[in-house]
Design a protein around this motif. Structure first.
Motif, PDB file in Angstrom:
ATOM      1  N   GLY A  12      -4.202  -3.054  67.277  1.00  0.00           N
ATOM      2  CA  GLY A  12      -5.505  -2.898  66.619  1.00  0.00           C
ATOM      3  C   GLY A  12      -6.591  -2.795  67.675  1.00  0.00           C
ATOM      4  O   GLY A  12      -6.473  -3.361  68.776  1.00  0.00           O
ATOM      5  N   SER A  13      -7.636  -2.059  67.351  1.00  0.00           N
ATOM      6  CA  SER A  13      -8.703  -1.894  68.347  1.00  0.00           C
ATOM      7  C   SER A  13      -9.436  -3.212  68.594  1.00  0.00           C
ATOM      8  O   SER A  13      -9.949  -3.450  69.682  1.00  0.00           O
ATOM      9  N   LYS A  14      -9.443  -4.098  67.601  1.00  0.00           N
ATOM     10  CA  LYS A  14     -10.129  -5.385  67.762  1.00  0.00           C
ATOM     11  C   LYS A  14      -9.519  -6.174  68.921  1.00  0.00           C
ATOM     12  O   LYS A  14     -10.233  -6.746  69.754  1.00  0.00           O
ATOM     13  N   GLU A  15      -8.184  -6.170  68.955  1.00  0.00           N
ATOM     14  CA  GLU A  15      -7.481  -6.855  70.044  1.00  0.00           C
ATOM     15  C   GLU A  15      -7.922  -6.278  71.384  1.00  0.00           C
ATOM     16  O   GLU A  15      -8.236  -7.003  72.327  1.00  0.00           O
ATOM     17  N   ALA A  37     -23.869  -6.240  65.015  1.00  0.00           N
ATOM     18  CA  ALA A  37     -22.669  -5.595  65.553  1.00  0.00           C
ATOM     19  C   ALA A  37     -21.429  -6.161  64.867  1.00  0.00           C
ATOM     20  O   ALA A  37     -21.468  -7.252  64.278  1.00  0.00           O
ATOM     21  N   TYR A  38     -20.338  -5.423  65.002  1.00  0.00           N
ATOM     22  CA  TYR A  38     -19.039  -5.934  64.559  1.00  0.00           C
ATOM     23  C   TYR A  38     -18.740  -7.167  65.426  1.00  0.00           C
ATOM     24  O   TYR A  38     -18.860  -7.104  66.662  1.00  0.00           O
ATOM     25  N   PRO A  39     -18.401  -8.318  64.800  1.00  0.00           N
ATOM     26  CA  PRO A  39     -18.419  -9.583  65.544  1.00  0.00           C
ATOM     27  C   PRO A  39     -17.667  -9.630  66.880  1.00  0.00           C
ATOM     28  O   PRO A  39     -18.148 -10.254  67.829  1.00  0.00           O
ATOM     29  N   ASN A  87     -21.470   3.313  62.859  1.00  0.00           N
ATOM     30  CA  ASN A  87     -21.638   1.893  63.133  1.00  0.00           C
ATOM     31  C   ASN A  87     -21.275   0.993  61.953  1.00  0.00           C
ATOM     32  O   ASN A  87     -21.624   1.266  60.813  1.00  0.00           O
ATOM     33  N   ASN A  88     -20.597  -0.084  62.275  1.00  0.00           N
ATOM     34  CA  ASN A  88     -20.404  -1.197  61.351  1.00  0.00           C
ATOM     35  C   ASN A  88     -21.267  -2.321  61.870  1.00  0.00           C
ATOM     36  O   ASN A  88     -21.084  -2.696  63.037  1.00  0.00           O
ATOM     37  N   PRO A  89     -22.210  -2.877  61.142  1.00  0.00           N
ATOM     38  CA  PRO A  89     -22.404  -2.793  59.706  1.00  0.00           C
ATOM     39  C   PRO A  89     -23.444  -1.779  59.218  1.00  0.00           C
ATOM     40  O   PRO A  89     -23.571  -1.599  58.016  1.00  0.00           O
ATOM     41  N   ALA A 118     -14.108   3.262  65.732  1.00  0.00           N
ATOM     42  CA  ALA A 118     -13.184   2.933  64.635  1.00  0.00           C
ATOM     43  C   ALA A 118     -13.365   3.853  63.424  1.00  0.00           C
ATOM     44  O   ALA A 118     -12.424   4.082  62.671  1.00  0.00           O
ATOM     45  N   TYR A 119     -14.593   4.361  63.230  1.00  0.00           N
ATOM     46  CA  TYR A 119     -14.868   5.169  62.023  1.00  0.00           C
ATOM     47  C   TYR A 119     -14.951   6.662  62.340  1.00  0.00           C
ATOM     48  O   TYR A 119     -15.612   7.417  61.629  1.00  0.00           O
ATOM     49  N   SER A 120     -14.252   7.074  63.400  1.00  0.00           N
ATOM     50  CA  SER A 120     -14.313   8.482  63.826  1.00  0.00           C
ATOM     51  C   SER A 120     -13.986   9.452  62.694  1.00  0.00           C
ATOM     52  O   SER A 120     -14.518  10.551  62.634  1.00  0.00           O
ATOM     53  N   HIS A 146     -10.015   3.492  69.399  1.00  0.00           N
ATOM     54  CA  HIS A 146      -9.677   4.160  68.133  1.00  0.00           C
ATOM     55  C   HIS A 146      -8.797   3.237  67.311  1.00  0.00           C
ATOM     56  O   HIS A 146      -8.050   2.430  67.864  1.00  0.00           O
ATOM     57  N   SER A 147      -8.877   3.419  65.995  1.00  0.00           N
ATOM     58  CA  SER A 147      -8.134   2.544  65.092  1.00  0.00           C
ATOM     59  C   SER A 147      -7.380   3.380  64.065  1.00  0.00           C
ATOM     60  O   SER A 147      -7.917   4.370  63.563  1.00  0.00           O
ATOM     61  N   LEU A 148      -6.152   2.970  63.754  1.00  0.00           N
ATOM     62  CA  LEU A 148      -5.458   3.645  62.648  1.00  0.00           C
ATOM     63  C   LEU A 148      -5.746   2.943  61.318  1.00  0.00           C
ATOM     64  O   LEU A 148      -5.382   3.430  60.256  1.00  0.00           O
ATOM     65  N   SER A 149      -6.426   1.788  61.413  1.00  0.00           N
ATOM     66  CA  SER A 149      -6.676   0.970  60.216  1.00  0.00           C
ATOM     67  C   SER A 149      -7.457   1.725  59.153  1.00  0.00           C
ATOM     68  O   SER A 149      -7.146   1.659  57.969  1.00  0.00           O
ATOM     69  N   LYS A 150      -8.509   2.436  59.598  1.00  0.00           N
ATOM     70  CA  LYS A 150      -9.388   3.110  58.630  1.00  0.00           C
ATOM     71  C   LYS A 150      -8.877   4.526  58.376  1.00  0.00           C
ATOM     72  O   LYS A 150      -8.767   4.961  57.241  1.00  0.00           O
ATOM     73  N   THR A 151      -8.557   5.234  59.478  1.00  0.00           N
ATOM     74  CA  THR A 151      -8.192   6.646  59.364  1.00  0.00           C
ATOM     75  C   THR A 151      -6.981   6.839  58.455  1.00  0.00           C
ATOM     76  O   THR A 151      -6.946   7.763  57.655  1.00  0.00           O
ATOM     77  N   ARG A 158      -1.669  -3.266  62.114  1.00  0.00           N
ATOM     78  CA  ARG A 158      -2.182  -3.632  63.437  1.00  0.00           C
ATOM     79  C   ARG A 158      -1.807  -2.623  64.509  1.00  0.00           C
ATOM     80  O   ARG A 158      -0.923  -2.859  65.346  1.00  0.00           O
ATOM     81  N   ILE A 159      -2.462  -1.504  64.478  1.00  0.00           N
ATOM     82  CA  ILE A 159      -2.275  -0.531  65.554  1.00  0.00           C
ATOM     83  C   ILE A 159      -3.545   0.302  65.774  1.00  0.00           C
ATOM     84  O   ILE A 159      -4.207   0.716  64.823  1.00  0.00           O
ATOM     85  N   GLY A 160      -3.870   0.449  67.041  1.00  0.00           N
ATOM     86  CA  GLY A 160      -4.994   1.281  67.460  1.00  0.00           C
ATOM     87  C   GLY A 160      -4.701   1.737  68.884  1.00  0.00           C
ATOM     88  O   GLY A 160      -3.591   1.521  69.387  1.00  0.00           O
TER      89      GLY A 160
HETATM   90  C1  LIG Z   1     -16.372  -1.309  64.302  1.00  0.00           C
HETATM   91  C2  LIG Z   1     -14.988  -1.829  64.143  1.00  0.00           C
HETATM   92  N1  LIG Z   1     -14.192  -1.899  65.206  1.00  0.00           N
HETATM   93  C3  LIG Z   1     -12.937  -2.366  65.116  1.00  0.00           C
HETATM   94  C4  LIG Z   1     -12.436  -2.816  63.912  1.00  0.00           C
HETATM   95  C5  LIG Z   1     -11.043  -3.361  63.884  1.00  0.00           C
HETATM   96  O1  LIG Z   1     -10.119  -2.357  63.803  1.00  0.00           O
HETATM   97  P1  LIG Z   1      -8.574  -2.639  64.018  1.00  0.00           P
HETATM   98  O2  LIG Z   1      -7.979  -2.913  62.691  1.00  0.00           O
HETATM   99  O3  LIG Z   1      -8.059  -1.387  64.679  1.00  0.00           O
HETATM  100  O4  LIG Z   1      -8.445  -3.831  64.929  1.00  0.00           O
HETATM  101  C6  LIG Z   1     -13.230  -2.780  62.772  1.00  0.00           C
HETATM  102  C7  LIG Z   1     -12.720  -3.270  61.481  1.00  0.00           C
HETATM  103  O5  LIG Z   1     -13.413  -3.601  60.565  1.00  0.00           O
HETATM  104  C8  LIG Z   1     -14.544  -2.273  62.901  1.00  0.00           C
HETATM  105  O6  LIG Z   1     -15.359  -2.226  61.833  1.00  0.00           O
END
Ligand SMILES: Cc1ncc(COP(=O)(O)O)c(C=O)c1O
Length: 300
Positions: A12-15, A37-39, A87-89, A118-120, A146-151, A158-160
């Motif tokens: 995941g990109s968060k990691e 920002a995203y936390p 951007n999130n949020p 993440a939202y590409s 990049h994240s596969l979570s949203k796309t 859990r992969i990015g």
């Molecule tokens: C801006 C942003 N980055 C990263 C993530 C996390 O993505 P991933 O599931 O790839 O860890 C999120 C998920 O909400 C997000 O909003």
């Protein structure tokens, strides 16, 4: 991109964002981070022992951080600058010019430039957001998550991945090699298929969110709640309605939940720049969103 040196799969990109801070921030180093920002953009830096210098993004500055406002003492200690568009949020988007200016700023002060993308692919009405790596010189100092979570709608898998500067990516890889053993092979195979097979599913996902966005934004607007129509992401960012402006975002979110059963995220959860706002997530279907709007109408 050189697949050996300039691409790294992540849990995941968060990691990966948390690890990039572990790799580069020592005690006393500063991470420049927009607020809200995203936390993990700020918490990751704090966990790594660094300090955070927050750059407000809001309607007044077109949701772009004012890099010229960063004091000299901060710049001396700054190691990283992070941006994230769409951007999130806030659901804000950025132009190619913005990325070009950010690269110039990062180069001038010797910063590692991190772009969370993440939202590409979660974009509407044909909008295509620019990648940081389209910008001239970006690969000399930048990386993009990049994240596969949203796309591909795979958040629990859990992969990015991260792409960009090979030296930065090598450092992320080294730190990760002390922490994890990579991603379960079937998940990697599923991700390969997602990336290389027909992208029709991505179109469908876009359409689903676009319809939900339209229902929510239309409904809130009809109730007199001022919201922008986002061009990307699965969020709608809204300031607390004037009749409740005395409440904090946490108080208002609790109040909304108790009175209407509608769950929104309090802006303060995204850092101090989020106070006074709430974030709607387009995670319910259109019928539920219509119902949520009716319930909200009962308290506005
Ligand atoms: C801006 C942003 N980055 C990263 C993530 C996390 O993505 P991933 O599931 O790839 O860890 C999120 C998920 O909400 C997000 O909003």
């Amino acid at each position: 991109m050189d697949p050996e040196k300039e691409v790294l799969p992540l849990i995941g990109s968060k990691e990966g964002i948390a690890v990039v801070y572990l790799a580069f921030l020592n005690s006393g180093d500063i991470a420049l981070v927009p607020t809200p920002a995203y936390p993990v953009h700020f918490n990751g830096a704090l966990l790594a022992g660094g300090d955070v210098y927050s750059l407000p993004i809001n309607k007044e500055n077109d949701f772009s951080p004012d890099f010229s406002s960063v004091p000299g003492e901060v710049l001396k200690k700054a190691k990283t600058v992070l941006v994230s568009y769409p951007n999130n949020p806030t659901a804000a988007i950025a132009s190619e010019e913005f990325f070009a200016e950010t690269v110039v700023f990062a180069r001038k002060y010797g910063l590692i430039l991190i772009h969370d993308f993440a939202y590409s692919e979660i974009t509407f009405n044909g909008y295509r957001p620019p990648s940081l790596l389209q910008t001239k010189g970006a690969k000399e100092l930048g990386i993009e998550f990049h994240s596969l979570s949203k796309t591909y709608n795979m958040p629990g898998w859990r992969i990015g991945f991260v792409v960009g500067n090979g030296d930065i990516i090598d450092s992320i890889f080294r730190v990760k090699s002390y922490i994890d053993f990579g991603i379960f092979t079937p998940i990697q195979k599923a991700a390969c298929l997602a990336l290389t097979d027909s992208q029709d599913c991505v179109k469908e996902i876009r359409q689903v969110y676009q319809k939900r966005r339209d229902v929510l934004v239309r409904g809130l607007t009809e109730l007199g709640w001022e919201v922008e129509l986002p061009m990307a992401t699965m969020y709608v960012w809204a300031s607390i309605p004037p009749s409740y402006s005395g409440m904090s975002s946490l108080e208002f979110s609790k109040f909304l939940l108790q009175k209407t059963g509608v769950v929104v995220s309090p802006g303060i959860g995204f850092g101090e720049g989020g106070e006074g706002f709430v974030r709607f997530a387009l995670v319910a279907d259109e019928k539920k969103i219509e119902k949520a709007v009716r319930q909200i109408g009962s308290i506005l």
